[in-house]
Design a protein around this motif. Structure first.
Motif, short mmCIF file in Angstrom:
data_model
loop_
_atom_site.label_atom_id
_atom_site.label_comp_id
_atom_site.label_asym_id
_atom_site.label_seq_id
_atom_site.Cartn_x
_atom_site.Cartn_y
_atom_site.Cartn_z
N PHE A 1 0.73 -0.71 0.02
CA PHE A 1 0.32 -0.06 -0.04
C PHE A 1 0.43 1.26 0.20
O PHE A 1 1.50 0.71 0.87
N PRO A 2 0.51 2.13 -0.61
CA PRO A 2 1.44 3.90 -0.63
C PRO A 2 1.53 4.32 1.42
O PRO A 2 0.50 4.17 1.66
N GLN A 3 3.01 4.57 1.45
CA GLN A 3 3.11 5.40 2.74
C GLN A 3 3.10 6.13 2.14
O GLN A 3 3.12 7.47 2.93
N LYS A 4 3.87 6.54 1.69
CA LYS A 4 4.39 8.15 0.98
C LYS A 4 4.79 8.43 -0.09
O LYS A 4 4.56 7.71 -1.50
N LYS A 5 3.60 9.89 -0.53
CA LYS A 5 3.79 10.04 -2.03
C LYS A 5 4.71 11.30 -2.35
O LYS A 5 5.33 12.31 -1.31
N SER A 6 5.05 11.56 -3.57
CA SER A 6 6.56 12.47 -3.40
C SER A 6 5.69 13.90 -4.05
O SER A 6 3.75 13.87 -4.02
N LEU A 7 5.68 14.75 -4.74
CA LEU A 7 5.34 15.57 -4.78
C LEU A 7 4.36 16.20 -6.07
O LEU A 7 2.87 16.77 -5.99
#
Length: 564
Positions: free
Chosen positions: A311-317
């Protein structure tokens, strides 16, 4: 964990010595009824400071109703009569009837508002429902602290202190998380922290361990017991599991159909139960899995190869995912036709994620790799249209039947829903629904009842009928007995065995209760942190577990069952 269970009896003696003889809460003659039915009849008890009173009984026995009545949280159409006295406030205005004027009701609510949270606090059964999904953990605990009059400058340090008290690791990192980002055990701890924020005199814990694995159950109850002593509270513990509450209670009241049928101190009641119903609650007999004919050539109806889910944990700008959190790692197994596979493990180990992946119900944000072959079809290769037609082959029964079935539909509409997609006629649908109800041991008259008119066990049977009506090859059962009382659990497990024998359906059974898994499943997969640490035949696993975590789960389960 094991040391905790070994030292239970000595802790119980120490606990008893700290109990004050001065009652904090006294309840006399509590009765709750409608125009047609008595729901709770003449319940009386008192709880002293430092003492835990457990109220146990089957679904519909009046346990939760009697606790909600103390806070004036029952629907207005219910009649409530009682004399309830809180040591610090005197008599509480909990009496209500449908003829009460709006003015009297407003006065009553204002008086009870001064009791809720500050004098009597409640930890509810399902923290995911009780917590606000739109607010962070920090914001929700801060709200309780503001109500307690905590100065603004002291709120954040106090939140950290409360989260430390309830054994949440790295509490500062949890402040900006939402309830869905926490495990079941962490959510329950947040609920407990919120109740402690206002320093209540009485803590009501309503089925606080229902959806938790066996090790977490003891951790939460041990935590509640420690906090009760630390804060000098009295505790009212509501549960359907008599064996579980035994080591954490000083006195027990057993209820059946709204009436007290037995009461006494915990040790005496367990060593010398007086009623057949109490003996039934203490001694569960789930039976054994169906025998498999080894000479038959049984084909695999499910084949999973190298399944991984993240699952996504961190997203980029720019909105892309810069860091993934693995939930399931390189999992492989087969499930033969007419057999059952149990998946066990602690909260957050990936059990439900696997179930959702098999049914292709994961969100589109999840990253899934590997092969899932069901009835010789790779379900990840199916289009949406093809998947819709294929879904009848794999059905799912969820943990909470009240949340998973539409409260606006009656039983007929709930069970027939899948047949509407197939375009079957009204006559065909009605006949199929009635047959499905017979299969799950429900009378035809239930077809036009609504979910709120059914008990927990009956709702779970409706959910099972909805799955069966599609004639699936595989049914995934996600904690289907966790919210049910002991006798209903035994009935549901026997029903599942009968259905499996009749239709040769394969089960994937997810549970934290190893006693239930042992009675239904032919093989067991033990998960920890998304990885399979052991896969073995049920008898072999229970007789000689190989992995330390498997040994811990089985040893804890056996101690819970045989404690005495």
């Amino acid at each position: 964990m094991l040391d905790t269970l070994n030292n239970t009896q000595s802790e119980s003696l120490a606990r008893s010595s700290e109990v004050s003889s001065n009652p904090v809460l006294m309840v006399n003659g509590l009765s709750i009824y409608t125009d047609h039915e008595v729901l709770v009849h003449d319940l009386s008890y008192q709880i002293n400071r430092g003492e835990t009173l457990a109220i146990v009984g089957e679904s519909g026995s009046g346990k939760s109703l009697s606790s909600l009545a103390l806070l004036g949280l029952l629907p207005q159409d219910l009649q409530v009569e009682a004399q309830v006295e809180l040591q610090s406030m005197g008599l509480l205005p909990i009496n209500q009837n449908s003829n009460q004027s709006m003015k009297k009701q407003a006065v009553r609510d204002k008086q009870l508002k001064a009791v809720r949270g500050t004098k009597i606090a409640m930890v509810f059964q399902e923290p995911m429902t009780a917590l606000n999904p739109l607010h962070t953990v920090g914001k929700q605990i801060a709200e309780s602290l503001r109500m307690a009059g905590t100065p603004k400058s002291e709120i954040k340090p106090r939140i950290i202190e409360l989260l430390n008290d309830v054994n949440i690791n790295d509490p500062e990192s949890k402040l900006n998380r939402y309830p869905h980002e926490l495990s079941g055990g962490q959510r329950q701890r947040v609920m407990i922290a919120m109740t402690l924020a206002q320093n209540p005199e009485v803590l009501i814990a309503d089925e606080p361990t229902t959806a938790l694995d066996v090790s977490l159950q003891h951790e939460i109850l041990e935590l509640l017991n420690r906090l009760k002593q630390q804060h000098g509270m009295a505790m009212l513990l509501i549960s359907h599991d008599l064996n579980l509450v035994r080591r954490y209670s000083d006195k027990i009241i057993v209820m059946q159909q709204g009436k007290v049928i037995e009461r006494g101190d915990s040790d005496t009641l367990f060593h010398n139960p007086q009623t057949a119903y109490t003996k039934l609650l203490i001694s569960q007999n789930f039976g054994s899995p169906l025998k498999i004919n080894a000479s038959e050539d049984i084909s695999a109806v499910v084949a999973v190869k190298q399944l991984s889910v993240a699952f996504p944990q961190k997203k980029s700008l720019l909105g892309g995912v810069s860091q993934w959190m693995p939930a399931v790692k390189d999992l492989s197994f087969d499930l033969n036709q007419g057999t059952s596979l149990g998946i066990v493990g602690e909260s957050g180990s990936g059990k439900t994620t696997i179930a959702l992946a098999l049914a292709r119900l994961l969100s589109q944000q999840a990253k899934v790799s590997g092969d899932i072959i069901i009835d010789n079809v790779d379900i990840n290769s199916l289009s949406r249209k093809e998947l819709r037609q294929f879904r009848s082959n794999i059905q799912m029964v969820f943990q909470d039947p009240f949340a998973s079935i539409n409260p606006r539909f009656n039983v007929m509409q709930i069970v027939e829903e899948g047949l509407l997609i197939r375009g079957e006629s009204k006559t065909q649908r009605e006949q199929a629904v009635l047959e499905a109800l017979v299969t799950v041991n429900l009378p035809h008259s239930f077809a036009y009842r609504y979910p709120h008119e059914l008990s927990g066990g009956q709702r779970q049977r409706v959910a099972l009928a909805r799955a069966l009506i599609m004639r699936p090859k595989v049914i995934i059962l996600d904690e289907p007995t966790s919210a049910l009382d002991s006798s209903t659990q035994v009935e549901v497990v026997q029903l599942l065995r009968d259905i499996q024998q009749q239709y040769q359906i394969s089960y994937i059974f997810i549970s934290h209760d190893l006693n239930v898994v042992q009675a239904l499943c032919h093989n067991i997969m033990v998960l920890k942190a998304g990885e399979c640490v052991e896969f073995a035949a049920t008898e072999k696993l229970f007789e000689a577990p190989q992995h330390p975590y498997s040994k811990l789960l089985i040893d804890t389960s056996v101690r819970s069952k045989d404690f005495g």
